[in-house]
Scaffold this motif. Structure first.
Motif, PDB file in Angstrom:
ATOM      1  N   ASP A 110       0.836  -1.202   0.000  1.00  0.00           N
ATOM      2  CA  ASP A 110       0.000   0.000   0.000  1.00  0.00           C
ATOM      3  C   ASP A 110       0.871   1.253   0.000  1.00  0.00           C
ATOM      4  OD1 ASP A 110      -2.419  -1.489   0.137  1.00  0.00           O
ATOM      5  OD2 ASP A 110      -2.077  -1.766   2.285  1.00  0.00           O
ATOM      6  N   LEU A 111       1.954   1.221   0.754  1.00  0.00           N
ATOM      7  CA  LEU A 111       2.871   2.365   0.779  1.00  0.00           C
ATOM      8  C   LEU A 111       3.556   2.545  -0.571  1.00  0.00           C
ATOM      9  CD1 LEU A 111       4.410   1.741   4.311  1.00  0.00           C
ATOM     10  CD2 LEU A 111       2.657   3.428   3.701  1.00  0.00           C
ATOM     11  N   GLU A 112       3.962   1.439  -1.190  1.00  0.00           N
ATOM     12  CA  GLU A 112       4.552   1.512  -2.534  1.00  0.00           C
ATOM     13  C   GLU A 112       3.549   2.084  -3.529  1.00  0.00           C
ATOM     14  OE1 GLU A 112       6.049  -2.221  -3.939  1.00  0.00           O
ATOM     15  OE2 GLU A 112       7.569  -2.355  -2.367  1.00  0.00           O
ATOM     16  N   ALA A 113       2.317   1.638  -3.455  1.00  0.00           N
ATOM     17  CA  ALA A 113       1.283   2.121  -4.367  1.00  0.00           C
ATOM     18  C   ALA A 113       1.044   3.610  -4.179  1.00  0.00           C
ATOM     19  CB  ALA A 113      -0.009   1.334  -4.156  1.00  0.00           C
ATOM     20  N   HIS A 114       1.104   4.077  -2.934  1.00  0.00           N
ATOM     21  CA  HIS A 114       0.907   5.498  -2.662  1.00  0.00           C
ATOM     22  C   HIS A 114       2.041   6.325  -3.264  1.00  0.00           C
ATOM     23  CE1 HIS A 114      -0.588   9.009  -0.582  1.00  0.00           C
ATOM     24  NE2 HIS A 114       0.650   9.237  -0.156  1.00  0.00           N
ATOM     25  N   VAL A 115       3.281   5.897  -3.078  1.00  0.00           N
ATOM     26  CA  VAL A 115       4.421   6.616  -3.651  1.00  0.00           C
ATOM     27  C   VAL A 115       4.340   6.579  -5.173  1.00  0.00           C
ATOM     28  CG1 VAL A 115       6.941   6.642  -3.869  1.00  0.00           C
ATOM     29  CG2 VAL A 115       5.890   6.234  -1.635  1.00  0.00           C
ATOM     30  N   ASP A 116       3.972   5.433  -5.741  1.00  0.00           N
ATOM     31  CA  ASP A 116       3.815   5.335  -7.196  1.00  0.00           C
ATOM     32  C   ASP A 116       2.703   6.249  -7.700  1.00  0.00           C
ATOM     33  OD1 ASP A 116       5.862   3.676  -8.037  1.00  0.00           O
ATOM     34  OD2 ASP A 116       4.707   1.844  -7.720  1.00  0.00           O
ATOM     35  N   ALA A 117       1.606   6.327  -6.964  1.00  0.00           N
ATOM     36  CA  ALA A 117       0.504   7.204  -7.373  1.00  0.00           C
ATOM     37  C   ALA A 117       0.958   8.662  -7.385  1.00  0.00           C
ATOM     38  CB  ALA A 117      -0.693   7.017  -6.432  1.00  0.00           C
ATOM     39  N   TRP A 118       1.767   9.047  -6.403  1.00  0.00           N
ATOM     40  CA  TRP A 118       2.294  10.411  -6.382  1.00  0.00           C
ATOM     41  C   TRP A 118       3.198  10.642  -7.592  1.00  0.00           C
ATOM     42  CZ3 TRP A 118       7.005  12.818  -6.271  1.00  0.00           C
ATOM     43  CH2 TRP A 118       6.994  14.180  -5.960  1.00  0.00           C
ATOM     44  N   GLY A 119       4.057   9.703  -7.890  1.00  0.00           N
ATOM     45  CA  GLY A 119       4.973   9.850  -9.012  1.00  0.00           C
ATOM     46  C   GLY A 119       4.305   9.760 -10.368  1.00  0.00           C
ATOM     47  N   ASP A 120       3.121   9.142 -10.439  1.00  0.00           N
ATOM     48  CA  ASP A 120       2.440   8.951 -11.715  1.00  0.00           C
ATOM     49  C   ASP A 120       1.492  10.087 -12.084  1.00  0.00           C
ATOM     50  OD1 ASP A 120       3.751   6.581 -12.124  1.00  0.00           O
ATOM     51  OD2 ASP A 120       2.086   5.304 -11.482  1.00  0.00           O
ATOM     52  N   LEU A 121       1.384  11.114 -11.253  1.00  0.00           N
ATOM     53  CA  LEU A 121       0.536  12.248 -11.609  1.00  0.00           C
ATOM     54  C   LEU A 121       1.050  12.860 -12.904  1.00  0.00           C
ATOM     55  CD1 LEU A 121       0.028  13.956  -8.140  1.00  0.00           C
ATOM     56  CD2 LEU A 121      -1.625  12.613  -9.424  1.00  0.00           C
ATOM     57  N   GLU A 122       0.138  13.312 -13.758  1.00  0.00           N
ATOM     58  CA  GLU A 122       0.520  13.816 -15.076  1.00  0.00           C
ATOM     59  C   GLU A 122       1.508  14.976 -15.016  1.00  0.00           C
ATOM     60  OE1 GLU A 122      -2.559  14.580 -17.908  1.00  0.00           O
ATOM     61  OE2 GLU A 122      -3.697  12.839 -17.248  1.00  0.00           O
ATOM     62  N   SER A 123       1.377  15.826 -14.026  1.00  0.00           N
ATOM     63  CA  SER A 123       2.232  17.005 -13.932  1.00  0.00           C
ATOM     64  C   SER A 123       3.588  16.717 -13.284  1.00  0.00           C
ATOM     65  CB  SER A 123       1.516  18.096 -13.128  1.00  0.00           C
ATOM     66  OG  SER A 123       1.250  17.631 -11.814  1.00  0.00           O
ATOM     67  N   ARG A 124       3.816  15.482 -12.856  1.00  0.00           N
ATOM     68  CA  ARG A 124       5.056  15.132 -12.159  1.00  0.00           C
ATOM     69  C   ARG A 124       6.223  15.138 -13.123  1.00  0.00           C
ATOM     70  NH1 ARG A 124       4.579  16.391  -8.135  1.00  0.00           N
ATOM     71  NH2 ARG A 124       2.852  15.052  -7.568  1.00  0.00           N
ATOM     72  N   THR A 125       7.310  15.790 -12.726  1.00  0.00           N
ATOM     73  CA  THR A 125       8.517  15.849 -13.542  1.00  0.00           C
ATOM     74  C   THR A 125       9.672  15.189 -12.801  1.00  0.00           C
ATOM     75  OG1 THR A 125       9.210  17.966 -12.616  1.00  0.00           O
ATOM     76  CG2 THR A 125       7.799  18.037 -14.590  1.00  0.00           C
ATOM     77  N   THR A 126      10.713  14.904 -13.531  1.00  0.00           N
ATOM     78  CA  THR A 126      11.920  14.348 -12.921  1.00  0.00           C
ATOM     79  C   THR A 126      12.457  15.300 -11.862  1.00  0.00           C
ATOM     80  OG1 THR A 126      12.482  13.121 -14.914  1.00  0.00           O
ATOM     81  CG2 THR A 126      14.286  13.599 -13.403  1.00  0.00           C
ATOM     82  N   GLU A 127      12.453  16.583 -12.176  1.00  0.00           N
ATOM     83  CA  GLU A 127      12.987  17.583 -11.239  1.00  0.00           C
ATOM     84  C   GLU A 127      12.187  17.629  -9.949  1.00  0.00           C
ATOM     85  OE1 GLU A 127      12.281  18.232 -14.486  1.00  0.00           O
ATOM     86  OE2 GLU A 127      14.354  18.230 -15.209  1.00  0.00           O
ATOM     87  N   SER A 128      10.855  17.503 -10.027  1.00  0.00           N
ATOM     88  CA  SER A 128      10.050  17.539  -8.800  1.00  0.00           C
ATOM     89  C   SER A 128      10.279  16.281  -7.965  1.00  0.00           C
ATOM     90  CB  SER A 128       8.565  17.719  -9.124  1.00  0.00           C
ATOM     91  OG  SER A 128       8.061  16.621  -9.854  1.00  0.00           O
ATOM     92  N   ALA A 129      10.461  15.143  -8.611  1.00  0.00           N
ATOM     93  CA  ALA A 129      10.738  13.908  -7.868  1.00  0.00           C
ATOM     94  C   ALA A 129      12.092  13.995  -7.170  1.00  0.00           C
ATOM     95  CB  ALA A 129      10.699  12.700  -8.808  1.00  0.00           C
ATOM     96  N   VAL A 130      13.088  14.523  -7.861  1.00  0.00           N
ATOM     97  CA  VAL A 130      14.422  14.684  -7.266  1.00  0.00           C
ATOM     98  C   VAL A 130      14.354  15.653  -6.089  1.00  0.00           C
ATOM     99  CG1 VAL A 130      16.741  15.591  -7.692  1.00  0.00           C
ATOM    100  CG2 VAL A 130      15.674  14.067  -9.357  1.00  0.00           C
ATOM    101  N   ALA A 131      13.616  16.745  -6.251  1.00  0.00           N
ATOM    102  CA  ALA A 131      13.491  17.729  -5.170  1.00  0.00           C
ATOM    103  C   ALA A 131      12.831  17.122  -3.932  1.00  0.00           C
ATOM    104  CB  ALA A 131      12.705  18.939  -5.659  1.00  0.00           C
ATOM    105  N   VAL A 132      11.802  16.302  -4.130  1.00  0.00           N
ATOM    106  CA  VAL A 132      11.110  15.673  -3.001  1.00  0.00           C
ATOM    107  C   VAL A 132      12.034  14.688  -2.294  1.00  0.00           C
ATOM    108  CG1 VAL A 132       9.292  14.006  -2.469  1.00  0.00           C
ATOM    109  CG2 VAL A 132       8.758  16.051  -3.742  1.00  0.00           C
ATOM    110  N   LEU A 133      12.794  13.914  -3.055  1.00  0.00           N
ATOM    111  CA  LEU A 133      13.718  12.962  -2.439  1.00  0.00           C
ATOM    112  C   LEU A 133      14.817  13.681  -1.655  1.00  0.00           C
ATOM    113  CD1 LEU A 133      13.956  10.372  -5.330  1.00  0.00           C
ATOM    114  CD2 LEU A 133      13.041   9.954  -3.042  1.00  0.00           C
ATOM    115  N   GLU A 134      15.338  14.772  -2.196  1.00  0.00           N
ATOM    116  CA  GLU A 134      16.364  15.531  -1.473  1.00  0.00           C
ATOM    117  C   GLU A 134      15.797  16.181  -0.218  1.00  0.00           C
ATOM    118  OE1 GLU A 134      17.972  18.074  -4.497  1.00  0.00           O
ATOM    119  OE2 GLU A 134      19.307  16.502  -5.241  1.00  0.00           O
TER     120      GLU A 134
END
Length: 144
Positions: A110-134
């Motif tokens: 369920d936690l994996e699915a939640h993180v994947d759902a966040w990353g799969d949003l249409e407006s999600r970019t590589t830069e925003s994912a990197v910023a969130v991880l940092e």
């Protein structure tokens, strides 16, 4: 006297080297951010062409989802899991909101699915994912 890695008479790629693997959740977040920054964010299940029907590029060199990146930096394979990867996924899932809500259940899938759902949003970019991880790495270091 040779070490175990030297006695095998082969050079390990950097992603397989035990010294290259992070040992803390913050380290996992930073390593995953670097991996996604270099390979790109994949919006889908782990990596493109996971069954190798169209590509011959190794999985760790393909664009990958955030969950796959967290697994890859701890094990060297975006499909294998580890306790450290699961801990990082759980920590990140609690930080992210999808449609204003956190994860619905507490199981690792369920936690994996939640993180994947966040990353799969249409407006999600590589830069925003990197910023969130940092940002997650910084927050985790402060709280530790």
């Amino acid at each position: 006297m040779a070490t175990l890695l030297q006695s095998r008479r082969r050079v390990l790629p950097l992603h397989e080297s035990p010294q290259a693997r992070p040992m803390t959740v913050s380290g996992v977040f930073r390593a995953a951010a670097r991996l996604i920054a270099s390979n790109g964010l994949y919006q889908g299940d782990f990596v493109p062409d996971a069954m190798d029907r169209e590509m011959c590029i190794p999985h760790f060199m393909r664009p990958m989802s955030i969950v796959a990146a967290l697994k890859c930096v701890t094990t060297g394979d975006p499909h294998q899991t580890s306790l450290l990867a699961d801990q990082a996924i759980g920590t990140l899932a609690l930080r992210l909101e999808v449609d204003g809500e956190g994860p619905l259940f507490g199981g690792i899938f369920d936690l994996e699915a939640h993180v994947d759902a966040w990353g799969d949003l249409e407006s999600r970019t590589t830069e925003s994912a990197v910023a969130v991880l940092e940002a997650a790495a910084d927050a985790n270091e402060v709280s530790a």
